[in-house]
Design a protein around this motif. Sequence first.
Motif, PDB file in Angstrom:
ATOM      1  N   LEU A 188       0.825  -1.195   0.000  1.00 16.91           N
ATOM      2  CA  LEU A 188       0.000   0.000   0.000  1.00 16.91           C
ATOM      3  C   LEU A 188       0.859   1.245   0.000  1.00 16.91           C
ATOM      4  O   LEU A 188       2.005   1.238   0.428  1.00 16.91           O
ATOM      5  CB  LEU A 188      -0.967   0.007   1.180  1.00 16.91           C
ATOM      6  CG  LEU A 188      -0.384  -0.073   2.576  1.00 16.91           C
ATOM      7  CD1 LEU A 188      -0.581   1.239   3.289  1.00 16.91           C
ATOM      8  CD2 LEU A 188      -1.100  -1.167   3.321  1.00 16.91           C
ATOM      9  N   ILE A 189       0.286   2.299  -0.545  1.00 19.23           N
ATOM     10  CA  ILE A 189       0.945   3.606  -0.598  1.00 19.23           C
ATOM     11  C   ILE A 189       0.060   4.609   0.116  1.00 19.23           C
ATOM     12  O   ILE A 189      -1.157   4.633  -0.085  1.00 19.23           O
ATOM     13  CB  ILE A 189       1.190   4.042  -2.056  1.00 19.23           C
ATOM     14  CG1 ILE A 189       2.239   3.134  -2.710  1.00 19.23           C
ATOM     15  CG2 ILE A 189       1.624   5.506  -2.130  1.00 19.23           C
ATOM     16  CD1 ILE A 189       2.474   3.397  -4.179  1.00 19.23           C
ATOM     17  N   VAL A 190       0.671   5.417   0.966  1.00 18.25           N
ATOM     18  CA  VAL A 190       0.011   6.549   1.595  1.00 18.25           C
ATOM     19  C   VAL A 190       0.652   7.778   0.962  1.00 18.25           C
ATOM     20  O   VAL A 190       1.874   7.933   1.007  1.00 18.25           O
ATOM     21  CB  VAL A 190       0.223   6.555   3.125  1.00 18.25           C
ATOM     22  CG1 VAL A 190      -0.398   7.789   3.750  1.00 18.25           C
ATOM     23  CG2 VAL A 190      -0.334   5.274   3.746  1.00 18.25           C
ATOM     24  N   ALA A 191      -0.165   8.615   0.322  1.00 14.06           N
ATOM     25  CA  ALA A 191       0.400   9.761  -0.392  1.00 14.06           C
ATOM     26  C   ALA A 191      -0.567  10.928  -0.369  1.00 14.06           C
ATOM     27  O   ALA A 191      -1.778  10.747  -0.292  1.00 14.06           O
ATOM     28  CB  ALA A 191       0.711   9.381  -1.833  1.00 14.06           C
ATOM     29  N   GLY A 192      -0.004  12.121  -0.437  1.00 12.54           N
ATOM     30  CA  GLY A 192      -0.837  13.308  -0.496  1.00 12.54           C
ATOM     31  C   GLY A 192      -0.056  14.557  -0.166  1.00 12.54           C
ATOM     32  O   GLY A 192       1.173  14.600  -0.318  1.00 12.54           O
ATOM     33  N   THR A 193      -0.790  15.559   0.280  1.00 14.10           N
ATOM     34  CA  THR A 193      -0.186  16.863   0.557  1.00 14.10           C
ATOM     35  C   THR A 193      -0.627  17.387   1.916  1.00 14.10           C
ATOM     36  O   THR A 193      -1.746  17.150   2.365  1.00 14.10           O
ATOM     37  CB  THR A 193      -0.585  17.892  -0.512  1.00 14.10           C
ATOM     38  OG1 THR A 193      -2.007  17.944  -0.600  1.00 14.10           O
ATOM     39  CG2 THR A 193      -0.029  17.524  -1.869  1.00 14.10           C
ATOM     40  N   GLY A 235      -3.930  22.425   6.439  1.00 12.45           N
ATOM     41  CA  GLY A 235      -4.808  21.634   5.589  1.00 12.45           C
ATOM     42  C   GLY A 235      -4.075  20.382   5.154  1.00 12.45           C
ATOM     43  O   GLY A 235      -2.853  20.333   5.165  1.00 12.45           O
ATOM     44  N   ALA A 236      -4.837  19.357   4.775  1.00  9.12           N
ATOM     45  CA  ALA A 236      -4.214  18.110   4.348  1.00  9.12           C
ATOM     46  C   ALA A 236      -5.146  17.340   3.431  1.00  9.12           C
ATOM     47  O   ALA A 236      -6.372  17.402   3.578  1.00  9.12           O
ATOM     48  CB  ALA A 236      -3.863  17.260   5.559  1.00  9.12           C
ATOM     49  N   GLU A 237      -4.552  16.636   2.501  1.00  7.23           N
ATOM     50  CA  GLU A 237      -5.274  15.682   1.669  1.00  7.23           C
ATOM     51  C   GLU A 237      -4.338  14.503   1.450  1.00  7.23           C
ATOM     52  O   GLU A 237      -3.424  14.546   0.623  1.00  7.23           O
ATOM     53  CB  GLU A 237      -5.689  16.290   0.332  1.00  7.23           C
ATOM     54  CG  GLU A 237      -6.549  15.332  -0.461  1.00  7.23           C
ATOM     55  CD  GLU A 237      -7.096  15.929  -1.741  1.00  7.23           C
ATOM     56  OE1 GLU A 237      -7.405  15.133  -2.636  1.00  7.23           O
ATOM     57  OE2 GLU A 237      -7.198  17.165  -1.847  1.00  7.23           O
ATOM     58  N   VAL A 238      -4.528  13.468   2.256  1.00  5.53           N
ATOM     59  CA  VAL A 238      -3.672  12.287   2.222  1.00  5.53           C
ATOM     60  C   VAL A 238      -4.580  11.066   2.118  1.00  5.53           C
ATOM     61  O   VAL A 238      -5.591  10.987   2.820  1.00  5.53           O
ATOM     62  CB  VAL A 238      -2.784  12.208   3.485  1.00  5.53           C
ATOM     63  CG1 VAL A 238      -1.914  10.960   3.455  1.00  5.53           C
ATOM     64  CG2 VAL A 238      -1.919  13.462   3.614  1.00  5.53           C
ATOM     65  N   HIS A 239      -4.202  10.125   1.241  1.00  8.92           N
ATOM     66  CA  HIS A 239      -5.018   8.927   1.026  1.00  8.92           C
ATOM     67  C   HIS A 239      -4.148   7.681   1.040  1.00  8.92           C
ATOM     68  O   HIS A 239      -2.949   7.746   0.769  1.00  8.92           O
ATOM     69  CB  HIS A 239      -5.743   9.002  -0.320  1.00  8.92           C
ATOM     70  CG  HIS A 239      -6.647  10.183  -0.421  1.00  8.92           C
ATOM     71  ND1 HIS A 239      -7.880  10.241   0.178  1.00  8.92           N
ATOM     72  CD2 HIS A 239      -6.478  11.373  -1.044  1.00  8.92           C
ATOM     73  CE1 HIS A 239      -8.440  11.409  -0.079  1.00  8.92           C
ATOM     74  NE2 HIS A 239      -7.605  12.124  -0.810  1.00  8.92           N
ATOM     75  N   LYS A 240      -4.792   6.549   1.334  1.00  8.19           N
ATOM     76  CA  LYS A 240      -4.130   5.248   1.279  1.00  8.19           C
ATOM     77  C   LYS A 240      -4.581   4.549  -0.002  1.00  8.19           C
ATOM     78  O   LYS A 240      -5.772   4.472  -0.289  1.00  8.19           O
ATOM     79  CB  LYS A 240      -4.499   4.419   2.504  1.00  8.19           C
ATOM     80  CG  LYS A 240      -3.836   3.075   2.528  1.00  8.19           C
ATOM     81  CD  LYS A 240      -3.961   2.324   3.851  1.00  8.19           C
ATOM     82  CE  LYS A 240      -5.286   2.366   4.497  1.00  8.19           C
ATOM     83  NZ  LYS A 240      -5.397   1.490   5.666  1.00  8.19           N
ATOM     84  N   PHE A 241      -3.613   4.040  -0.757  1.00  2.36           N
ATOM     85  CA  PHE A 241      -3.882   3.358  -2.015  1.00  2.36           C
ATOM     86  C   PHE A 241      -3.422   1.916  -1.905  1.00  2.36           C
ATOM     87  O   PHE A 241      -2.282   1.659  -1.502  1.00  2.36           O
ATOM     88  CB  PHE A 241      -3.137   4.040  -3.171  1.00  2.36           C
ATOM     89  CG  PHE A 241      -3.478   5.491  -3.337  1.00  2.36           C
ATOM     90  CD1 PHE A 241      -4.495   5.878  -4.191  1.00  2.36           C
ATOM     91  CD2 PHE A 241      -2.775   6.474  -2.640  1.00  2.36           C
ATOM     92  CE1 PHE A 241      -4.811   7.224  -4.357  1.00  2.36           C
ATOM     93  CE2 PHE A 241      -3.090   7.823  -2.790  1.00  2.36           C
ATOM     94  CZ  PHE A 241      -4.109   8.187  -3.642  1.00  2.36           C
ATOM     95  N   ARG A 242      -4.253   0.971  -2.279  1.00  4.04           N
ATOM     96  CA  ARG A 242      -3.896  -0.450  -2.290  1.00  4.04           C
ATOM     97  C   ARG A 242      -3.363  -0.790  -3.681  1.00  4.04           C
ATOM     98  O   ARG A 242      -4.003  -0.523  -4.690  1.00  4.04           O
ATOM     99  CB  ARG A 242      -5.095  -1.305  -1.974  1.00  4.04           C
ATOM    100  CG  ARG A 242      -5.599  -1.021  -0.597  1.00  4.04           C
ATOM    101  CD  ARG A 242      -6.460  -2.111  -0.041  1.00  4.04           C
ATOM    102  NE  ARG A 242      -6.904  -1.682   1.285  1.00  4.04           N
ATOM    103  CZ  ARG A 242      -6.168  -1.728   2.374  1.00  4.04           C
ATOM    104  NH1 ARG A 242      -4.942  -2.202   2.312  1.00  4.04           N
ATOM    105  NH2 ARG A 242      -6.637  -1.322   3.525  1.00  4.04           N
ATOM    106  N   ILE A 243      -2.187  -1.409  -3.710  1.00  2.00           N
ATOM    107  CA  ILE A 243      -1.515  -1.703  -4.968  1.00  2.00           C
ATOM    108  C   ILE A 243      -1.663  -3.196  -5.272  1.00  2.00           C
ATOM    109  O   ILE A 243      -1.252  -4.036  -4.470  1.00  2.00           O
ATOM    110  CB  ILE A 243      -0.012  -1.321  -4.886  1.00  2.00           C
ATOM    111  CG1 ILE A 243       0.147   0.120  -4.435  1.00  2.00           C
ATOM    112  CG2 ILE A 243       0.676  -1.587  -6.207  1.00  2.00           C
ATOM    113  CD1 ILE A 243      -0.575   1.144  -5.273  1.00  2.00           C
ATOM    114  N   SER A 244      -2.228  -3.505  -6.419  1.00  2.00           N
ATOM    115  CA  SER A 244      -2.422  -4.900  -6.788  1.00  2.00           C
ATOM    116  C   SER A 244      -1.323  -5.417  -7.716  1.00  2.00           C
ATOM    117  O   SER A 244      -1.185  -6.620  -7.914  1.00  2.00           O
ATOM    118  CB  SER A 244      -3.782  -5.103  -7.457  1.00  2.00           C
ATOM    119  OG  SER A 244      -3.858  -4.346  -8.635  1.00  2.00           O
ATOM    120  N   GLY A 245      -0.548  -4.526  -8.304  1.00  2.00           N
ATOM    121  CA  GLY A 245       0.529  -4.946  -9.186  1.00  2.00           C
ATOM    122  C   GLY A 245       1.498  -3.815  -9.413  1.00  2.00           C
ATOM    123  O   GLY A 245       1.178  -2.660  -9.217  1.00  2.00           O
TER     124      GLY A 245
END
Length: 94
Positions: free
Chosen positions: A2-7, A80-90
Amino acid sequence: MLIVAGTLYVDPARRDAYLASCAEAVRAARAAPGCVDFAVSADLVEPGRINVYERWESDEQLLVFRGSGPDAEQVTAILGAEVHKFRISGVEAP
């Protein structure tokens, strides 16, 4: 994976101090089990913007590292913040 990314957004006059306060957390994350990469950096265009990027092997390892989260001073500095978790399948070459 998984990736956690944002600003994050902070007062531009305090961005360098905020980033300096993150150095120990970056070191700790990179040494933590399951952390593949961890970076917190100044944006090249927006003076109050900070880019966040984390890559973890699992949710469990991320949660163990997170613990109670950032300290109160860091939380207060974030405007302020906008950070999300992304699930990586490949993963593929670009």
